[in-house]
Every structure is written in structure tokens, then in C-alpha cells.
Scaffold this active site. Sequence first.
Site, short mmCIF file in Angstrom:
data_model
loop_
_atom_site.label_atom_id
_atom_site.label_comp_id
_atom_site.label_asym_id
_atom_site.label_seq_id
_atom_site.Cartn_x
_atom_site.Cartn_y
_atom_site.Cartn_z
N LYS A 299 3.03 28.51 -76.02
CA LYS A 299 3.12 27.70 -74.80
C LYS A 299 4.55 27.20 -74.60
O LYS A 299 5.03 26.36 -75.36
CB LYS A 299 2.18 26.49 -74.88
CG LYS A 299 2.07 25.76 -73.56
CD LYS A 299 1.47 24.39 -73.68
CE LYS A 299 2.48 23.36 -74.04
NZ LYS A 299 3.62 23.25 -73.08
N GLU B 248 9.73 20.34 -85.60
CA GLU B 248 11.19 20.31 -85.42
C GLU B 248 11.45 19.34 -84.28
O GLU B 248 11.16 19.65 -83.11
CB GLU B 248 11.71 21.72 -85.04
CG GLU B 248 11.51 22.76 -86.13
CD GLU B 248 12.47 22.59 -87.31
OE1 GLU B 248 13.26 21.63 -87.32
OE2 GLU B 248 12.41 23.43 -88.22
P1 NAD Z 1 8.62 17.19 -75.49
O1 NAD Z 1 8.16 16.65 -76.78
O2 NAD Z 1 8.44 16.37 -74.27
O3 NAD Z 1 7.93 18.58 -75.17
C1 NAD Z 1 7.96 19.68 -76.04
C2 NAD Z 1 6.74 20.52 -75.84
O4 NAD Z 1 5.57 19.79 -76.22
C3 NAD Z 1 6.50 20.99 -74.40
O5 NAD Z 1 6.05 22.32 -74.43
C4 NAD Z 1 5.36 20.04 -73.96
O6 NAD Z 1 4.60 20.58 -72.91
C5 NAD Z 1 4.58 19.90 -75.21
N1 NAD Z 1 3.72 18.71 -75.26
C6 NAD Z 1 3.68 17.63 -74.43
N2 NAD Z 1 2.74 16.76 -74.83
C7 NAD Z 1 2.17 17.28 -75.94
C8 NAD Z 1 1.15 16.82 -76.85
N3 NAD Z 1 0.53 15.66 -76.67
N4 NAD Z 1 0.84 17.61 -77.88
C9 NAD Z 1 1.47 18.79 -78.10
N5 NAD Z 1 2.44 19.27 -77.28
C10 NAD Z 1 2.78 18.51 -76.22
O7 NAD Z 1 10.15 17.57 -75.76
P2 NAD Z 1 11.20 18.02 -74.70
O8 NAD Z 1 11.60 16.80 -73.93
O9 NAD Z 1 10.69 19.22 -73.99
O10 NAD Z 1 12.41 18.50 -75.65
C11 NAD Z 1 13.47 17.70 -76.01
C12 NAD Z 1 13.30 17.19 -77.42
O11 NAD Z 1 13.12 18.28 -78.32
C13 NAD Z 1 14.53 16.46 -77.94
O12 NAD Z 1 14.14 15.30 -78.64
C14 NAD Z 1 15.17 17.46 -78.90
O13 NAD Z 1 15.98 16.89 -79.89
C15 NAD Z 1 13.97 18.12 -79.46
N6 NAD Z 1 14.31 19.43 -80.02
C16 NAD Z 1 14.25 19.60 -81.38
C17 NAD Z 1 14.63 20.81 -81.94
C18 NAD Z 1 14.58 21.03 -83.42
O14 NAD Z 1 14.60 22.18 -83.82
N7 NAD Z 1 14.52 20.00 -84.24
C19 NAD Z 1 15.04 21.84 -81.12
C20 NAD Z 1 15.09 21.63 -79.74
C21 NAD Z 1 14.71 20.42 -79.21
#
Ligand code: NAD
Length: 468
Positions: free
Chosen positions: A168, A241
Amino acid sequence: MGQYKLLIDGQLVDGDSTMSVLNPANEEVLAECPRASKAQLDQAVAAAKKAFPGWSATPIDERRKALLAMADAIQNDLQNLARTLTQEQGKPLQDAMGEVFGAAAFFRYFSTLDLKEKVIEDTEARKVVSRRRPLGVVGAIVPWNFPLILMAFKVPAALLAGNTVVLKPAATTPLSTLRIAELVKDILPPGVLNVIADANDLGGAITAHPDIRKVSFTGSTETGKKVMAGAAEALKRVTLELGGNDAAIVLDGNDPKETAPKIFAGAFQNSGQVCIAIKRAYVHESIYDAMCDELAKLADAAVVGDGLQQGVTMGPLQNKAQFEKVLGYIESAKADGKVIAGGARATEKGYFIQPTIVRDITDGARLVDEEQFGPVLPVIKIKDGEDALARANASSYGLGGSIWSKDLDKAMDLAGRMDTGTVWINKHADLAPNIPFGGAKLSGIGNELGEEGLAEFTQQHVINMARA
Ligand code: NAD
């Protein structure tokens, strides 16, 4: 823009509803995208469950061939995929091409790995071997900053290990991932890889799904906590991550003209929307003014614009919520420090922000303590490396960090005491598929990439046989 479909049980299908995907460079609708219902998620999981016995029994060489064919399919569509990625995500086309190419390379890398049996003991008393068995259906959840490369951290490893997958992408960047689904549809048996798109509403159902055995999640720390809670009931495996607040510690002896461009690149790539971007720069007092000046010059020289336009070096923020969040960080930084470059939105339309450098700011300010995830860098003056290390380690995050010094012994010593998953020396954010990657503290649990990353998609299975 082409027609996009979900991939469920080997079939390209419409969503039960649709949603609009915007281009962040002009805020206009880029494409209508299928949106999966909960029932379609259940169909995808059922298809993956049905496909698991066959796929896990398929010889690993066949699975390897499938990964290579997928890599070819991605690479052969590089131009098209990169264009779609730029239009939905915002990054400059050149960077999008790098991401597509990188995704293909990650599939190729995983095709070279093995799941070898390990003999733990072979004595007169007993023979003990350890094997790696696949887990079952894996849920792979990806954020919007690097939709393809982060997908390629997960999918090839999960498939090589013999798992089946429900993938997803994020709600605001599903298109390039759906395009890949279309490209690889006939390479894998039906149900082995299913790709759905949601409006940010199916993540919880994936996490809690009784037939999903593992969730591989990349995203924010707040959502990561929800994933962990959702996975607790069925005690399913999770790899998380999450967010970061990487510090770059720049010691005396650095030449600002040489080091500033590298710090700038580490902080502003992908408009700062990188989990391992430099999010705070701690710079020695002897070179502080010169480094600030160099960073400000680089920020002023950046060409901000639509990633499809030639010469653009920095695209927009990916979505409105992030755009507004970063503008909020800039406003608070104006009270906490001195803005010496940027400091505002860049255009009337599109989520563009001028690359922003803030000096005379220190720990305790929101911009320093929190994850800004955007093109604004606080530069903090330090007395020495110990002082900076203590501040770097005081963060609740622990993803990456870097030490910049000509004195490599000193750099190694400080690096060895930095409480993060990765520390770079004289560089930042160097990732490769063979190098395991993961976070400490609130930045995550577990690893991706490398043999360690592959192992996380498996169950260790010990067979212990009596000899006598
Ligand atoms: P997010 O947590 O809002 O969303 C990430 C994903 O999770 C999306 O696909 C979203 O639809 C899904 N999601 C939303 N609610 C959920 C739930 N309750 N259960 C499971 N999945 C759910 O993150 P974002 O705003 O899309 O991304 C930015 C963040 O990601 C930043 O904090 C960044 O540092 C982090 N990030 C971390 C890494 C890493 O490898 N450590 C890499 C890239 C981004």
C-alpha cells in the site's frame, strides 16, 4: 496520464471508489486513482494467503528470476515512471530517474541473496541446523517521500524469502506504484503481489488483519506506534522505519567552502523530505559564521520550481499538510533565531518553500528539537564535539547522524558514541541495498536492507536431531 488500476489476485481492477491525486507543483488534479474498499483489501489479503503455499514452495532460483524480471520491467519504463513520480511527488525529474533506477537496482540486489541453512552443531550428540522459513502474507506500507525506493526496501526482500505481499503506497503518491503493479502483473503468479491504494484509511486494517503475519512499515513515529499497537493482538512481526532528527556535527578544521555544499545536499535533497536528511547542523564556533554564509549562498542559488522543468534543483513539498507544517516551523524559527536565507513560500501556486537557513538558534527551539521534514535547516554553534554529541544524543530520535572532521580518529570516537542506527563520517545519507539500515529509539525497530533486512522477512527454524 494513463488509467490506473489496483492489482488483486493477478487482475488489474478498478477501486470500489476513486480519489483525486494532485500535482504538488500546481495543486491541480493529476489523475483519478482507484481507491480500494475494506472489502478489496480483504480480497487482496485472501489472494496473498491463497498464493502463499505455491510461492513459498517455488525454488529460490525461480523467485530470483522473478525479481530480475521485475527489475527489468521497472528499468525499461524508467522515463515514464520517473515522469509520473515527479508529477505526483514533486522531486526534480533527474532525482525521480535516480529513484526509479535505484528501485530496479534494489530488486537486482535482493536477487543475489540466499537463505542458506546454517549448521549450528554437528557432533556425536546431535546435529542442529537453522533454516529460514517465510512468514506468510506481508503487509508493506510506504510513505510519500520516496514511494518507489522505499517500496523496493520491502517487496523484493519479502518475495525472495517466499512471502506473499499486500503493498500500500501513501494516499498522495500512489500512481507510480500502481504503474509498477501493471508492469509486473504477469511476472508473478496471481496473488503473490497485490497492490492497493487508499485514502489514508486502510493502514489500520492492514495492521490488524488476522491473515497478515508481518507488517513492514515506513512512515512517521506517531503512525508507527499505532502499527505496533495494532499488531500486538496477533503478535505479528513488525519492522518500523520511522522519523528522524539527524544531526551533522561539523568540527573545527573543516573548510566551509568544501563542506557546506555537502551539508546543504544532505539537508535539502528531496526538499528536505528525507528521513535521514540532516535536520540540524552543529557547527564549530571557529567556522560558524563562514559556514552559515556558505549555506545561505547555496540556498539563494537553488532553483525552486516544477520538477519537470529543466534546471530545477528543488521541487515543492509533497502535500498541503506538510507544506503548512513546514511554514509553521519557519514562523517559530523567526522568533528563535535569525533567518539568513529563504523564510517564506516561494510562489502563489504550488507547495513551494524557499530553502531556508536559520542561524543563532539552539536546542530547545522547535525547529531544532522536532522533525521539520522540509527545506529549512537550523545551524547551531558548538564549542566542541563532545558538546555537540551530547546534544545530538539528547534527541528522542536516533535514525542517522554524521561527523565531519579531518581528524578521523576523533571522528570514529564520536561516531562510536552516537546513539543512532547509522553514523556517517564526512558524508551523510549514503544508503545502499547491501548495508543494513534501521533506527534507534523513536526512529524504529528492526532493519531493512542487507542480509539482516532479508532475515526480518523470515522465521528462524531450528531442527535439532539426536545422533545416538
Ligand atoms: P505517515 O505515518 O503519515 O504515513 C505513512 C504510511 O502509513 C502511509 O501509507 C499511510 O497511509 C499509512 N498509515 C496511515 N495511518 C495508518 C495506520 N493507522 N496504520 C498503518 N498505516 C497507516 O508518514 P508520512 O507523513 O507519509 O511520511 C513521513 C514520515 O516518514 C517522516 O516522519 C519520515 O521521517 C518517515 N520516514 C522514515 C523513513 C525510514 O526509513 N526511517 C523513511 C522515509 C520516511
